[in-house]
Design an enzyme around this catalytic site. Structure first.
Site, PDB file in Angstrom:
ATOM      1  N   ARG A  56      -3.498  -9.643   0.987  1.00 35.70           N
ATOM      2  CA  ARG A  56      -3.042  -8.579   1.376  1.00 35.70           C
ATOM      3  C   ARG A  56      -2.735  -7.590   0.118  1.00 35.70           C
ATOM      4  O   ARG A  56      -2.464  -6.588   0.361  1.00 35.70           O
ATOM      5  CB  ARG A  56      -1.556  -9.008   2.319  1.00 35.70           C
ATOM      6  N   ILE A  82       1.327  -0.200   6.470  1.00 33.86           N
ATOM      7  CA  ILE A  82       0.804  -1.546   6.763  1.00 33.86           C
ATOM      8  C   ILE A  82       1.611  -2.352   7.718  1.00 33.86           C
ATOM      9  O   ILE A  82       2.853  -2.449   7.031  1.00 33.86           O
ATOM     10  CB  ILE A  82       0.329  -2.230   5.551  1.00 33.86           C
ATOM     11  N   SER A  83       1.418  -3.083   8.681  1.00 33.71           N
ATOM     12  CA  SER A  83       2.327  -3.720   9.658  1.00 33.71           C
ATOM     13  C   SER A  83       2.878  -5.002   8.930  1.00 33.71           C
ATOM     14  O   SER A  83       2.173  -5.490   8.146  1.00 33.71           O
ATOM     15  CB  SER A  83       1.708  -4.168  10.809  1.00 33.71           C
ATOM     16  N   GLN A  84       3.851  -5.485   9.404  1.00 33.28           N
ATOM     17  CA  GLN A  84       4.613  -6.656   9.080  1.00 33.28           C
ATOM     18  C   GLN A  84       3.507  -7.736   9.246  1.00 33.28           C
ATOM     19  O   GLN A  84       3.119  -7.935  10.364  1.00 33.28           O
ATOM     20  CB  GLN A  84       5.831  -6.670   9.863  1.00 33.28           C
TER      21      GLN A  84
END
Ligand code: SAH
Length: 232
Positions: A56, A82-84
């Site tokens: 990530r 950027i999503s959790q």
């Protein structure tokens, strides 16, 4: 420089991203168990294994590197996020991707969700409406060797009919209604995971399944918060 020194962990001066990633997997495993008590679906070990593999930190801006493995969304520029990781894992799991599956993602953003999907699917098609964001994601995905991902710049509302039908469709920006073209491009037996709702309301993460007779089964999963699905 002092800030950098405080955020690096290992002897060679590089943060130990692999350990941070494993710690994140542990946090997601716990979060999944907690969420299950409230009726949310559990996240499978196969999805957690992929979270434990995809770097990530390669998809977040330099400034955010030290938070790359925190279980929270991060800014990626252009007002987008950027999503959790928990949400990435949950959406991936709900999409139930495997083998030769052909997957469509709307909202490439950083490319991280596409990379996660590419570990499980045969082919991933992903569409981003902001040109430079999609181009950066395409470069990062290529550099990292995710060669079964194709990125297109455009309005994902219309889907990508040339590659339909899709075994799974993930939408990572919220429309007020499920776009009809995406319903049409979902294969029989296919799953669509999509946050639905207005920006000033609670959005609901929905799982849509296309049954053998073409009917859609719609399940509400959990309340979520996504950036809006914008239109060209
Ligand atoms: N999946 C991404 C996070 C996405 S944030 C990741 O893993 O990093 C949502 C993204 O959807 C933003 O980049 C936004 O620009 C994009 N987006 C919004 N409306 C869109 C549309 N109509 N078509 C394609 N992308 C869209």
């Amino acid at each position: 420089m002092i800030v950098a020194a405080l955020t690096v962990g290992s002897a060679c001066g590089q943060p130990d991203f692999a350990s941070q990633r494993q710690a994140l997997v542990e946090i997601l495993r716990e979060e999944s168990a907690r969420a299950e008590e409230y009726g949310a679906p559990a996240i499978s070990e196969s999805t957690l294994a992929v979270i434990g593999k995809v770097p990530r930190h390669e998809f977040v801006p330099d400034m955010e590197q030290s938070f790359a493995y925190a279980n929270r969304p991060l800014p990626i520029g252009g007002g987008q996020t950027i999503s959790q990781p928990y949400i990435v894992a949950l959406m991936t799991d709900l999409a139930d991707v495997s083998g030769d599956d052909v997957v469509l993602e709307i909202g490439t953003g950083s490319g991280y969700q596409a990379a996660v999907l590419s570990e499980l699917a045969g082919q991933v098609y992903t569409i981003e409406i902001i040109g430079w964001l999609g181009e950066r994601a395409a470069r990062d995905l290529e550099r990292l060797g995710y060669d079964n991902v194709s990125v297109r710049i455009g309005d994902g509302y219309a889907g990508w009919p040339e590659h339909a039908p899709f075994d799974a469709i993930l939408v990572t920006a919220a429309p007020e209604e499920v776009p009809q073209p995406l319903i049409e491009q979902l294969a029989v037996g296919g799953r669509m995971v999509i946050p639905v709702g207005a920006q000033d309301e609670v959005q609901i993460l929905r799982l849509l399944t296309k049954e053998a007779d073409g009917e859609l089964r719609v399940q509400s999963v959990i309340p979520v918060r996504f950036v809006p699905l914008t239109r060209d």
